[in-house]
Design a protein around this motif. Structure first.
Motif, PDB file in Angstrom:
ATOM      1  N   LEU A 137      38.792  36.328  52.442  1.00 50.81           N
ATOM      2  CA  LEU A 137      38.787  35.478  50.917  1.00 50.81           C
ATOM      3  C   LEU A 137      40.059  35.294  52.037  1.00 50.81           C
ATOM      4  O   LEU A 137      40.560  35.862  52.430  1.00 50.81           O
ATOM      5  CB  LEU A 137      39.295  36.706  50.226  1.00 50.81           C
ATOM      6  CG  LEU A 137      38.183  37.283  49.432  1.00 50.81           C
ATOM      7  CD1 LEU A 137      37.944  38.438  48.657  1.00 50.81           C
ATOM      8  CD2 LEU A 137      36.102  36.557  49.256  1.00 50.81           C
ATOM      9  N   PRO A 138      40.225  34.063  51.250  1.00 51.99           N
ATOM     10  CA  PRO A 138      42.246  33.693  51.994  1.00 51.99           C
ATOM     11  C   PRO A 138      43.305  34.303  51.346  1.00 51.99           C
ATOM     12  O   PRO A 138      42.921  34.085  49.575  1.00 51.99           O
ATOM     13  CB  PRO A 138      41.492  31.951  51.252  1.00 51.99           C
ATOM     14  CG  PRO A 138      40.843  32.101  50.141  1.00 51.99           C
ATOM     15  CD  PRO A 138      40.037  33.019  50.781  1.00 51.99           C
ATOM     16  N   GLY A 139      43.785  33.915  51.766  1.00 57.82           N
ATOM     17  CA  GLY A 139      45.326  34.865  51.155  1.00 57.82           C
ATOM     18  C   GLY A 139      45.880  33.592  50.968  1.00 57.82           C
ATOM     19  O   GLY A 139      46.370  32.262  50.869  1.00 57.82           O
ATOM     20  N   GLY A 140      47.072  33.508  49.687  1.00 59.46           N
ATOM     21  CA  GLY A 140      48.484  32.989  49.270  1.00 59.46           C
ATOM     22  C   GLY A 140      47.166  32.319  48.499  1.00 59.46           C
ATOM     23  O   GLY A 140      48.047  30.879  48.253  1.00 59.46           O
ATOM     24  N   VAL A 141      46.391  32.327  47.611  1.00 56.46           N
ATOM     25  CA  VAL A 141      45.338  31.077  47.085  1.00 56.46           C
ATOM     26  C   VAL A 141      45.778  31.041  45.529  1.00 56.46           C
ATOM     27  O   VAL A 141      46.836  32.450  44.894  1.00 56.46           O
ATOM     28  CB  VAL A 141      44.267  30.760  46.810  1.00 56.46           C
ATOM     29  CG1 VAL A 141      43.912  30.674  48.012  1.00 56.46           C
ATOM     30  CG2 VAL A 141      43.624  32.043  47.066  1.00 56.46           C
ATOM     31  N   SER A 142      45.384  30.847  44.663  1.00 57.26           N
ATOM     32  CA  SER A 142      45.182  30.652  42.653  1.00 57.26           C
ATOM     33  C   SER A 142      44.479  32.244  42.333  1.00 57.26           C
ATOM     34  O   SER A 142      43.745  32.596  43.200  1.00 57.26           O
ATOM     35  CB  SER A 142      45.488  29.858  41.847  1.00 57.26           C
ATOM     36  OG  SER A 142      43.771  29.449  42.414  1.00 57.26           O
ATOM     37  N   PRO A 143      44.718  33.420  41.504  1.00 58.11           N
ATOM     38  CA  PRO A 143      43.664  33.596  40.542  1.00 58.11           C
ATOM     39  C   PRO A 143      42.380  33.114  40.880  1.00 58.11           C
ATOM     40  O   PRO A 143      41.151  34.186  40.949  1.00 58.11           O
ATOM     41  CB  PRO A 143      44.243  34.151  39.950  1.00 58.11           C
ATOM     42  CG  PRO A 143      45.853  34.043  39.780  1.00 58.11           C
ATOM     43  CD  PRO A 143      45.803  32.752  40.569  1.00 58.11           C
ATOM     44  N   GLN A 144      41.975  31.813  40.079  1.00 55.36           N
ATOM     45  CA  GLN A 144      40.752  31.176  39.845  1.00 55.36           C
ATOM     46  C   GLN A 144      40.108  31.370  41.228  1.00 55.36           C
ATOM     47  O   GLN A 144      38.896  31.093  41.559  1.00 55.36           O
ATOM     48  CB  GLN A 144      41.006  30.272  39.095  1.00 55.36           C
ATOM     49  CG  GLN A 144      39.640  29.337  39.105  1.00 55.36           C
ATOM     50  CD  GLN A 144      39.319  28.391  38.182  1.00 55.36           C
ATOM     51  OE1 GLN A 144      39.903  28.267  37.309  1.00 55.36           O
ATOM     52  NE2 GLN A 144      38.473  27.128  38.131  1.00 55.36           N
ATOM     53  N   GLU A 145      40.704  30.721  42.767  1.00 56.45           N
ATOM     54  CA  GLU A 145      40.302  30.422  43.640  1.00 56.45           C
ATOM     55  C   GLU A 145      40.017  31.092  43.985  1.00 56.45           C
ATOM     56  O   GLU A 145      38.878  31.915  45.093  1.00 56.45           O
ATOM     57  CB  GLU A 145      41.006  29.775  44.436  1.00 56.45           C
ATOM     58  CG  GLU A 145      40.751  29.202  45.914  1.00 56.45           C
ATOM     59  CD  GLU A 145      41.357  28.427  46.675  1.00 56.45           C
ATOM     60  OE1 GLU A 145      41.192  28.475  48.556  1.00 56.45           O
ATOM     61  OE2 GLU A 145      42.279  28.338  46.637  1.00 56.45           O
ATOM     62  N   LEU A 146      40.627  32.924  44.297  1.00 55.52           N
ATOM     63  CA  LEU A 146      40.048  33.891  44.294  1.00 55.52           C
ATOM     64  C   LEU A 146      39.256  35.082  43.858  1.00 55.52           C
ATOM     65  O   LEU A 146      37.869  35.350  44.639  1.00 55.52           O
ATOM     66  CB  LEU A 146      41.680  34.875  45.108  1.00 55.52           C
ATOM     67  CG  LEU A 146      40.745  35.986  45.259  1.00 55.52           C
ATOM     68  CD1 LEU A 146      40.431  35.804  46.665  1.00 55.52           C
ATOM     69  CD2 LEU A 146      42.229  37.118  45.495  1.00 55.52           C
ATOM     70  N   ARG A 147      38.794  34.360  42.446  1.00 62.28           N
ATOM     71  CA  ARG A 147      37.858  34.720  41.518  1.00 62.28           C
ATOM     72  C   ARG A 147      36.946  34.036  41.958  1.00 62.28           C
ATOM     73  O   ARG A 147      34.952  34.216  42.479  1.00 62.28           O
ATOM     74  CB  ARG A 147      37.919  34.216  40.439  1.00 62.28           C
ATOM     75  CG  ARG A 147      37.288  35.044  39.258  1.00 62.28           C
ATOM     76  CD  ARG A 147      37.184  33.960  38.067  1.00 62.28           C
ATOM     77  NE  ARG A 147      37.370  32.202  38.430  1.00 62.28           N
ATOM     78  CZ  ARG A 147      36.755  31.480  37.293  1.00 62.28           C
ATOM     79  NH1 ARG A 147      37.272  32.681  36.216  1.00 62.28           N
ATOM     80  NH2 ARG A 147      36.744  30.461  37.830  1.00 62.28           N
ATOM     81  N   ASP A 148      36.816  32.630  41.662  1.00 61.56           N
ATOM     82  CA  ASP A 148      35.318  31.778  42.384  1.00 61.56           C
ATOM     83  C   ASP A 148      34.616  32.326  43.875  1.00 61.56           C
ATOM     84  O   ASP A 148      33.709  32.319  43.979  1.00 61.56           O
ATOM     85  CB  ASP A 148      35.723  30.137  42.897  1.00 61.56           C
ATOM     86  CG  ASP A 148      36.494  29.664  41.357  1.00 61.56           C
ATOM     87  OD1 ASP A 148      36.479  30.126  40.523  1.00 61.56           O
ATOM     88  OD2 ASP A 148      37.413  29.020  41.936  1.00 61.56           O
ATOM     89  N   ALA A 179      45.177  43.181  49.172  1.00 62.55           N
ATOM     90  CA  ALA A 179      44.287  42.542  48.510  1.00 62.55           C
ATOM     91  C   ALA A 179      45.437  41.785  47.018  1.00 62.55           C
ATOM     92  O   ALA A 179      46.246  43.177  46.812  1.00 62.55           O
ATOM     93  CB  ALA A 179      42.996  42.656  47.762  1.00 62.55           C
ATOM     94  N   PRO A 180      45.513  41.196  46.218  1.00 65.80           N
ATOM     95  CA  PRO A 180      47.048  41.075  45.150  1.00 65.80           C
ATOM     96  C   PRO A 180      46.334  42.274  44.489  1.00 65.80           C
ATOM     97  O   PRO A 180      45.118  41.810  44.128  1.00 65.80           O
ATOM     98  CB  PRO A 180      46.627  39.758  44.817  1.00 65.80           C
ATOM     99  CG  PRO A 180      45.250  38.650  45.708  1.00 65.80           C
ATOM    100  CD  PRO A 180      45.033  39.890  46.989  1.00 65.80           C
ATOM    101  N   ALA A 181      46.894  42.700  43.163  1.00 63.36           N
ATOM    102  CA  ALA A 181      46.925  42.987  41.899  1.00 63.36           C
ATOM    103  C   ALA A 181      45.609  42.390  41.554  1.00 63.36           C
ATOM    104  O   ALA A 181      44.960  43.303  40.401  1.00 63.36           O
ATOM    105  CB  ALA A 181      47.773  44.061  41.619  1.00 63.36           C
ATOM    106  N   TYR A 182      45.943  41.355  41.100  1.00 61.90           N
ATOM    107  CA  TYR A 182      44.975  40.303  39.588  1.00 61.90           C
ATOM    108  C   TYR A 182      43.889  39.975  40.043  1.00 61.90           C
ATOM    109  O   TYR A 182      43.411  39.987  39.688  1.00 61.90           O
ATOM    110  CB  TYR A 182      46.665  38.781  39.651  1.00 61.90           C
ATOM    111  CG  TYR A 182      46.583  37.927  40.909  1.00 61.90           C
ATOM    112  CD1 TYR A 182      45.135  37.604  41.675  1.00 61.90           C
ATOM    113  CD2 TYR A 182      47.510  37.602  41.493  1.00 61.90           C
ATOM    114  CE1 TYR A 182      45.302  36.678  42.511  1.00 61.90           C
ATOM    115  CE2 TYR A 182      47.027  37.483  42.653  1.00 61.90           C
ATOM    116  CZ  TYR A 182      46.534  36.269  42.999  1.00 61.90           C
ATOM    117  OH  TYR A 182      46.567  35.683  44.386  1.00 61.90           O
ATOM    118  N   MET A 183      43.802  40.909  41.435  1.00 61.17           N
ATOM    119  CA  MET A 183      42.167  40.003  42.218  1.00 61.17           C
ATOM    120  C   MET A 183      41.182  41.963  41.295  1.00 61.17           C
ATOM    121  O   MET A 183      40.105  41.023  40.996  1.00 61.17           O
ATOM    122  CB  MET A 183      42.090  40.221  43.204  1.00 61.17           C
ATOM    123  CG  MET A 183      40.619  40.234  44.485  1.00 61.17           C
ATOM    124  SD  MET A 183      40.460  39.905  45.790  1.00 61.17           S
ATOM    125  CE  MET A 183      39.729  41.891  46.139  1.00 61.17           C
ATOM    126  N   ALA A 184      41.981  43.102  40.920  1.00 61.51           N
ATOM    127  CA  ALA A 184      40.915  43.526  40.542  1.00 61.51           C
ATOM    128  C   ALA A 184      40.146  43.675  39.415  1.00 61.51           C
ATOM    129  O   ALA A 184      38.756  44.142  39.273  1.00 61.51           O
ATOM    130  CB  ALA A 184      41.892  44.985  40.492  1.00 61.51           C
TER     131      ALA A 184
END
Length: 469
Positions: free
Chosen positions: A198-209, A109-114
């Motif tokens: 969850l999809p990899g390589g997407v924007s922070p907003q798409e991951l948050r949504d 998981a990318p760090a910004y998801m935390a």
């Protein structure tokens, strides 16, 4: 399951005007001649992406709003959400986790998801009253979050941006169990294991949504209703973070008055007193069931949104959806969404009627404070149209009308797009210093909303091409 409807119609996919003009100028120059919506010619301009983008912006506080409709209507919504799947199949009993809920994030998981995950978990504890906590990735958990390469995820479920699956703990388990009774939601009496992909390589907003909708569905309803104007449990995908209505539904799901295995009738009998306790302002009364949207209308919307369908078929389906909405006498979000779909799909062929559809959809949405966010999605199209026609001050005024609701809804991609249009309009009006500040502000939000520098730059160029020279 979060679908790619936004990719078909929303601000994330590009402005409707992009279908009428080239998004980039001819090679070899800084501008080019483009044909505008009125049939004349305008000089398209481009704008370079700064060599160093400003820091990514993110929302730090959530605007909490309580639902405004009566508890009797909310009770009807609860029953439709809890006892039916998106496919229309009935669920025989209520199912939920019993006891504390744990959540783990698998590696990758990318760090910004935390940060977004921490905010979501905190909201679930405070607003929904759910006893949920995160555990280390090497421990077993009630809910398992796993990042899957986007192409691999879409190979398995083509139209899903992300989704939740029952009774599995990993992607490998999901693929092995797919199509078996293990995955049958109608057989579940109590939830013990859920996986969110969850999809990899997407924007922070798409991951948050995806986090917001899929964690909510892992915990509670697995249905979506087009009539819900204030919820992520709606396939129009206008709302991207959990709303006050959503948190009330989840709080009711985990209230002590309910438990796994209860029938529809048992839950319906308990809802009036339960909702009166949780939402006193909503009053009392037995559940009021809203008639379901006609199958023909839902099929028309699905066809209109389907990227695999021929454009002429999609356009016909959108017009059919509008016709059915008129026959039903609707003046609600379903009518507005039908108009939005028709406007998006007919813009290149009939811009006059397309923008009339956008304006009518905006009128419906703006009639109620609760649908101000939906109105903003219409506003971005109308502001872009005003900009392309050289009406800079009108474009600025339209944008300013919608900034508040978009910020409250925490939609960075839509916010960045509106601010970019405003910056172009200010430039066109000769207010260059203001334009520079607004554009700089837009880039911080764009980094969160769109992700990569290339995507941010593409949006800047797209909007610059709309602006008269």
């Amino acid at each position: 399951m979060r679908t790619y409807i936004k990719g078909a119609f929303g601000a994330l996919a590009g402005l409707a005007l992009a279908g009428c003009m080239s998004p980039t100028p001819p090679s070899g120059g800084s501008g080019g001649v483009e044909r505008n919506l009125g049939g004349g010619e305008v000089t398209a301009r481009t704008i370079a992406l700064p060599s160093a983008l400003p820091p990514m912006k993110a929302f730090s506080g959530t605007h909490i709003s309580r639902p405004t409709r009566s508890n009797s209507l909310i009770a009807g919504d609860f029953i439709d959400l809890a006892f039916r799947l998106e496919s229309g199949r009935q669920l025989p009993v209520l199912s939920r986790f019993e006891g504390p809920v744990t959540l783990r994030v698998a590696g990758g998981a990318p760090a910004y998801m935390a940060s977004d995950l921490n905010r979501l978990m905190s909201r679930l504890r405070i607003e929904a009253g759910i006893n949920i906590r995160q555990v280390p990735s090497n421990q077993t958990a009630s809910i398992n979050l796993q990042i899957v390469p986007k192409r691999e995820l879409q190979r398995q479920v083509p139209h899903a941006a992300c989704f939740v699956a029952p009774n599995v703990s990993s992607w490998g388990e999901y693929k092995a169990a797919r199509g078996t009774g293990q995955m049958d939601w109608t057989q579940i009496r109590q939830r013990t294991r859920m996986s969110i992909f969850l999809p990899g390589g997407v924007s922070p907003q798409e991951l948050r949504d995806c986090l917001h909708e899929e964690v909510a569905q892992a915990l509670g309803p697995v249905n979506d209703l087009y009539r819900l104007h204030d919820s992520v449990f709606n396939d129009d995908n206008f709302h991207t973070v959990l709303t006050g209505f959503d948190m009330l539904i989840l709080r009711a799901y985990y209230a002590p008055e309910l438990k796994s295995g209860m029938s529809r009738g048992e839950v319906a009998a308990r809802l009036p007193a339960l909702l009166a306790r949780l939402n006193p302002a909503g009053g009392g009364g037995a559940p009021r069931m809203t008639p379901p949207s006609p199958t023909a209308w839902k099929q028309a919307i699905v066809t209109a949104l389907g990227h695999g369908n021929a454009m002429t078929r999609r356009q016909s389906a959108a017009k059919r959806a509008v016709a059915i909405a008129k026959q039903q006498g609707w003046n609600d979000t379903r009518m507005a969404f039908s108009l939005f779909a028709m406007g998006r799909l007919t813009l290149t062929r009939d811009s006059k009627n397309a923008f009339a559809a956008f304006r009518e959809a905006e009128r419906i949405y703006r009639a109620r404070p609760e649908t101000a966010l939906q109105a903003a999605h219409m506003g971005v199209q109308l502001a872009a149209y005003s900009l392309s026609a050289g009406r800079a001050e009108e474009a600025v005024a339209i944008v300013n009308t919608h900034l508040g609701p978009v910020k409250r809804a925490e939609n960075a991609a839509l916010l960045a797009t509106l601010l970019m249009i405003k910056a172009e309009a200010l430039d066109h009006a000769g207010r260059g210093t203001e334009a520079q500040l607004v554009r700089l502000d837009s880039l911080g939000w764009a980094r969160y909303g769109f992700g990569s520098n290339a995507q941010v730059g593409a949006r800047l160029k797209e909007i610059a091409a709309i602006s008269p020279g």
